[in-house]
Design a protein around this motif. Structure first.
Motif, PDB file in Angstrom:
ATOM      1  N   ILE A 124      -3.966  -1.209  -6.272  1.00  0.00           N
ATOM      2  CA  ILE A 124      -3.745  -2.137  -5.153  1.00  0.00           C
ATOM      3  C   ILE A 124      -4.867  -3.166  -5.082  1.00  0.00           C
ATOM      4  O   ILE A 124      -4.641  -4.368  -4.900  1.00  0.00           O
ATOM      5  N   LEU A 163      -5.230   4.700   2.652  1.00  0.00           N
ATOM      6  CA  LEU A 163      -4.313   3.653   2.217  1.00  0.00           C
ATOM      7  C   LEU A 163      -4.025   2.680   3.364  1.00  0.00           C
ATOM      8  O   LEU A 163      -3.954   1.464   3.153  1.00  0.00           O
ATOM      9  N   LEU A 216      -6.966   0.451   3.783  1.00  0.00           N
ATOM     10  CA  LEU A 216      -6.944  -0.573   2.744  1.00  0.00           C
ATOM     11  C   LEU A 216      -5.893  -1.630   3.066  1.00  0.00           C
ATOM     12  O   LEU A 216      -6.109  -2.829   2.833  1.00  0.00           O
ATOM     13  N   GLY A 217      -4.760  -1.188   3.624  1.00  0.00           N
ATOM     14  CA  GLY A 217      -3.727  -2.135   4.035  1.00  0.00           C
ATOM     15  C   GLY A 217      -4.224  -3.117   5.077  1.00  0.00           C
ATOM     16  O   GLY A 217      -3.862  -4.296   5.066  1.00  0.00           O
ATOM     17  N   THR A 255      -4.211   9.344  -5.503  1.00  0.00           N
ATOM     18  CA  THR A 255      -4.348   8.319  -4.466  1.00  0.00           C
ATOM     19  C   THR A 255      -5.429   7.325  -4.842  1.00  0.00           C
ATOM     20  O   THR A 255      -5.288   6.123  -4.615  1.00  0.00           O
ATOM     21  N   GLN A 281      -3.241   8.966   3.243  1.00  0.00           N
ATOM     22  CA  GLN A 281      -2.522   7.916   3.955  1.00  0.00           C
ATOM     23  C   GLN A 281      -3.442   7.147   4.889  1.00  0.00           C
ATOM     24  O   GLN A 281      -3.294   5.933   5.055  1.00  0.00           O
ATOM     25  N   VAL A 324      -5.979  -5.722   3.185  1.00  0.00           N
ATOM     26  CA  VAL A 324      -5.017  -6.596   2.500  1.00  0.00           C
ATOM     27  C   VAL A 324      -4.422  -7.589   3.486  1.00  0.00           C
ATOM     28  O   VAL A 324      -4.271  -8.783   3.178  1.00  0.00           O
ATOM     29  N   GLU A 373      -4.060  -7.068  -5.261  1.00  0.00           N
ATOM     30  CA  GLU A 373      -4.147  -7.841  -4.025  1.00  0.00           C
ATOM     31  C   GLU A 373      -5.442  -8.636  -3.900  1.00  0.00           C
ATOM     32  O   GLU A 373      -5.495  -9.621  -3.153  1.00  0.00           O
ATOM     33  N   MET A 413      -5.072   3.318  -5.158  1.00  0.00           N
ATOM     34  CA  MET A 413      -5.918   2.375  -4.443  1.00  0.00           C
ATOM     35  C   MET A 413      -6.546   1.362  -5.393  1.00  0.00           C
ATOM     36  O   MET A 413      -6.610   0.166  -5.090  1.00  0.00           O
ATOM     37  N   VAL A 446       0.822  -1.219   0.000  1.00  0.00           N
ATOM     38  CA  VAL A 446       0.000   0.000   0.000  1.00  0.00           C
ATOM     39  C   VAL A 446       0.855   1.267   0.000  1.00  0.00           C
ATOM     40  O   VAL A 446       0.359   2.363   0.276  1.00  0.00           O
ATOM     41  N   ARG A 447       2.145   1.110  -0.309  1.00  0.00           N
ATOM     42  CA  ARG A 447       3.071   2.240  -0.505  1.00  0.00           C
ATOM     43  C   ARG A 447       3.296   3.062   0.770  1.00  0.00           C
ATOM     44  O   ARG A 447       3.534   4.264   0.722  1.00  0.00           O
TER      45      ARG A 447
END
Length: 234
Positions: free
Chosen positions: A175, A121, A124-125, A168, A118, A128, A179, A172, A92-93
């Motif tokens: 990603i 993100l 979202l991480g 962004t 952020q 994941v 993923e 997303m 997720v950078r």
């Protein structure tokens, strides 16, 4: 998709059993309900099991109180390994953003730690990471980059890009495609261009499904409700 109040978020809440379906209006009590997951009627799936198996990303990211660590916010159940957490942050950078702190994953997080992008993100991480843990717990074949079809599941996205900029948002989407490539993705989005590459769009109005079809085809179809929404957004 649909205008405000059409029932989009209510549908996601129904899938998570935050809302219960209304009783059938007919007298045929033997008729199976219309919502099935893996051919199992939704009402027969235990609520705790359902919420454990479905992965959802909300519109507004949720974080633990100030002072909690990156690790605790990324993995609230303390189930993942440090390597899995690091792999997700890279996906997720946000790896560099976290590792630039001396304590790394154990550094404290406050309300001002993240920008709006952020925060989303990181949220979202978290999703994941749940997919990574789910794969590890359901199959012994967990080699990274595997195309094992058992990776599949259901991902629910509720206006996840509404508070981020276009750059962004594109990140997303990339990603999610990478993923969750084996997942069924159900997304509510106010930016219609972001769902043009989905297989199917469901247009809702006042709690009812009024149109279903391929978004690209519906855009070109005369009298299409989806086409009207796209034209209004231009």
């Amino acid at each position: 998709c649909g205008r405000t109040g059409s029932g989009k978020s209510s549908f996601l809440a129904l899938l998570l059993k935050l809302l219960d379906p209304l009783p059938s209006s007919d007298n045929n009590h033997d008729q199976e309900p219309s919502i099935l997951i893996d051919n199992i009627p939704l009402h027969r799936i235990h609520r705790a099991t359902l919420r454990q198996r479905l992965i959802a990303v909300p519109q507004d990211p949720v974080f633990l109180p100030d002072g909690s660590s990156f690790r605790a916010n990324l993995d609230p159940t303390n189930t993942a390994t440090p390597a899995e957490c690091q792999r997700v942050l890279e996906a997720v950078r946000l790896s560099g953003f976290v590792q630039e702190r001396a304590e790394g994953l154990d550094a404290a997080v406050t309300a001002g730690t993240f920008s709006a992008g952020q925060r989303q993100l990181f949220s979202l991480g978290r999703a994941v990471l749940r997919a990574v843990i789910r794969l590890r717990s359901t199959t012994s074949f967990s080699r990274e980059g595997s195309d094992n079809q058992d990776q599949g599941g259901i991902l629910l996205l509720d206006e996840v890009s509404s508070s981020v900029d276009r750059e962004t948002e594109q990140m997303m989407q990339e990603i999610i495609r990478t993923e969750f490539r084996h997942y069924t993705v159900i997304a509510v989005s106010h930016r219609l261009e972001t769902i043009m590459d989905f297989d199917r769009v469901v247009v809702m109005d006042r709690g009812e499904v009024v149109e279903v079809g391929n978004p690209a085809l519906l855009t070109e179809e005369a009298g299409s409700r989806f086409g009207e929404l796209v034209a209004a957004a231009e």
